[in-house]
Design a protein around this motif. Structure first.
Motif, mmCIF file in Angstrom:
data_model
loop_
_atom_site.group_PDB
_atom_site.id
_atom_site.type_symbol
_atom_site.label_atom_id
_atom_site.label_comp_id
_atom_site.label_asym_id
_atom_site.label_seq_id
_atom_site.Cartn_x
_atom_site.Cartn_y
_atom_site.Cartn_z
ATOM 1 N N ILE A 186 -4.561 -3.584 -5.060
ATOM 2 C CA ILE A 186 -3.382 -4.061 -4.330
ATOM 3 C C ILE A 186 -3.113 -5.544 -4.547
ATOM 4 C CG2 ILE A 186 -4.610 -4.534 -2.168
ATOM 5 C CD1 ILE A 186 -2.125 -3.294 -0.742
ATOM 6 N N ASP A 187 -4.158 -6.312 -4.738
ATOM 7 C CA ASP A 187 -3.995 -7.754 -4.909
ATOM 8 C C ASP A 187 -3.305 -8.127 -6.216
ATOM 9 O OD1 ASP A 187 -6.492 -6.699 -5.940
ATOM 10 O OD2 ASP A 187 -7.061 -8.752 -6.436
ATOM 11 N N LEU A 188 -3.172 -7.183 -7.145
ATOM 12 C CA LEU A 188 -2.553 -7.458 -8.436
ATOM 13 C C LEU A 188 -1.063 -7.123 -8.475
ATOM 14 C CD1 LEU A 188 -5.328 -6.150 -10.854
ATOM 15 C CD2 LEU A 188 -4.962 -8.481 -10.004
ATOM 16 N N PHE A 189 -0.518 -6.616 -7.370
ATOM 17 C CA PHE A 189 0.871 -6.180 -7.346
ATOM 18 C C PHE A 189 1.652 -6.854 -6.233
ATOM 19 C CE2 PHE A 189 -1.370 -2.857 -9.545
ATOM 20 C CZ PHE A 189 -0.512 -2.493 -10.558
ATOM 21 N N GLY A 190 2.813 -7.376 -6.573
ATOM 22 C CA GLY A 190 3.720 -7.940 -5.589
ATOM 23 C C GLY A 190 4.751 -6.907 -5.161
ATOM 24 N N SER B 122 0.822 -1.203 0.000
ATOM 25 C CA SER B 122 0.000 0.000 0.000
ATOM 26 C C SER B 122 0.860 1.259 0.000
ATOM 27 C CB SER B 122 -0.916 -0.010 1.227
ATOM 28 O OG SER B 122 -1.638 1.191 1.328
ATOM 29 N N ALA B 123 1.884 1.300 0.828
ATOM 30 C CA ALA B 123 2.770 2.469 0.893
ATOM 31 C C ALA B 123 3.472 2.697 -0.445
ATOM 32 C CB ALA B 123 3.793 2.286 2.011
ATOM 33 N N LEU B 124 3.937 1.620 -1.067
ATOM 34 C CA LEU B 124 4.601 1.740 -2.363
ATOM 35 C C LEU B 124 3.625 2.217 -3.440
ATOM 36 C CD1 LEU B 124 6.757 -1.497 -2.161
ATOM 37 C CD2 LEU B 124 7.625 0.855 -2.150
ATOM 38 N N LEU C 43 6.506 -3.616 -7.325
ATOM 39 C CA LEU C 43 6.352 -2.248 -6.840
ATOM 40 C C LEU C 43 7.699 -1.604 -6.519
ATOM 41 C CD1 LEU C 43 3.190 -2.850 -4.667
ATOM 42 C CD2 LEU C 43 3.306 -1.473 -6.758
ATOM 43 N N VAL C 44 8.603 -2.355 -5.907
ATOM 44 C CA VAL C 44 9.938 -1.814 -5.619
ATOM 45 C C VAL C 44 10.646 -1.469 -6.920
ATOM 46 C CG1 VAL C 44 12.230 -2.390 -4.712
ATOM 47 C CG2 VAL C 44 10.191 -2.903 -3.366
ATOM 48 N N ALA D 268 11.219 5.012 -11.107
ATOM 49 C CA ALA D 268 10.737 6.389 -10.982
ATOM 50 C C ALA D 268 11.796 7.309 -10.375
ATOM 51 C CB ALA D 268 9.463 6.422 -10.136
ATOM 52 N N GLY D 269 12.929 6.733 -9.985
ATOM 53 C CA GLY D 269 13.995 7.543 -9.406
ATOM 54 C C GLY D 269 13.836 7.791 -7.922
ATOM 55 N N MET D 270 13.027 6.971 -7.281
ATOM 56 C CA MET D 270 12.828 7.096 -5.841
ATOM 57 C C MET D 270 13.611 6.004 -5.122
ATOM 58 S SD MET D 270 8.789 8.118 -5.566
ATOM 59 C CE MET D 270 8.153 6.780 -6.548
ATOM 60 N N HIS D 271 13.750 6.162 -3.831
ATOM 61 C CA HIS D 271 14.506 5.237 -2.994
ATOM 62 C C HIS D 271 13.578 4.671 -1.924
ATOM 63 C CE1 HIS D 271 17.858 3.635 -0.676
ATOM 64 N NE2 HIS D 271 17.381 4.265 0.378
ATOM 65 N N VAL D 272 13.671 3.387 -1.670
ATOM 66 C CA VAL D 272 12.854 2.735 -0.647
ATOM 67 C C VAL D 272 13.706 2.505 0.598
ATOM 68 C CG1 VAL D 272 11.516 0.667 -0.059
ATOM 69 C CG2 VAL D 272 11.478 1.547 -2.393
ATOM 70 N N GLU D 273 13.180 2.871 1.754
ATOM 71 C CA GLU D 273 13.835 2.604 3.015
ATOM 72 C C GLU D 273 12.898 1.797 3.889
ATOM 73 O OE1 GLU D 273 15.421 5.996 5.011
ATOM 74 O OE2 GLU D 273 16.438 6.727 3.214
#
Length: 93
Positions: free
Chosen positions: A66-70, A27-29, A74-75, A81-86
Motif C-alpha cells: 500500500i505504501d507504494l501507491f497513491g 486499501s479499498a481501491l 489507484l483511481v 479497468a472500466g470501474m467507477h469510484v464513488e
C-alpha cells in the motif's frame, strides 16, 4: 498493553486520522483492482499492459504494498479497468 479499540486496523496503525482515511481509501481501491484482475483471469503481464504499468508494479499491487501507491494512481487504474469510484463523506464519529 493497551485495551484501546479501533474501528479499523488503519486507525490503529496510522499516525493521524488523515493518514488513516487515506490508507482506508487506498486499501479499498487496491482490493477492487486485485478482485478485478482475478475475476478477469488476467496474468500480471496482461494486467500491466491494461493499466499501462510494469509487471513488477502489478506484483506490488497483488502483494498489498500500500505504501507504494497513491490515490491518484489507484483511481486511474480503477478507471482504466472500466470501474467507477464513488465516495461517501460523513461526519466522523
Amino acid at each position: 498493553m493497551s485495551n484501546e479499540r479501533f474501528e479499523s486496523v488503519w486507525d490503529a496503525i496510522a499516525d493521524t486520522p488523515a493518514e488513516a482515511e487515506n490508507m482506508k481509501l487506498r486499501s479499498a481501491l487496491m482490493m477492487a483492482l486485485k478482485q478485478h484482475i482475478a475475476t478477469e483471469g488476467l496474468s500480471q503481464s496482461q494486467a500491466a499492459r491494461l493499466f499501462g504499468v510494469t509487471q513488477p508494479r502489478i506484483s506490488d499491487l497483488m502483494r498489498g504494498k500500500i505504501d507504494l501507491f497513491g490515490l491518484d494512481t489507484l483511481v486511474n487504474m480503477v478507471a482504466t479497468a472500466g470501474m467507477h469510484v464513488e465516495m461517501n463523506i460523513a461526519k466522523a464519529a
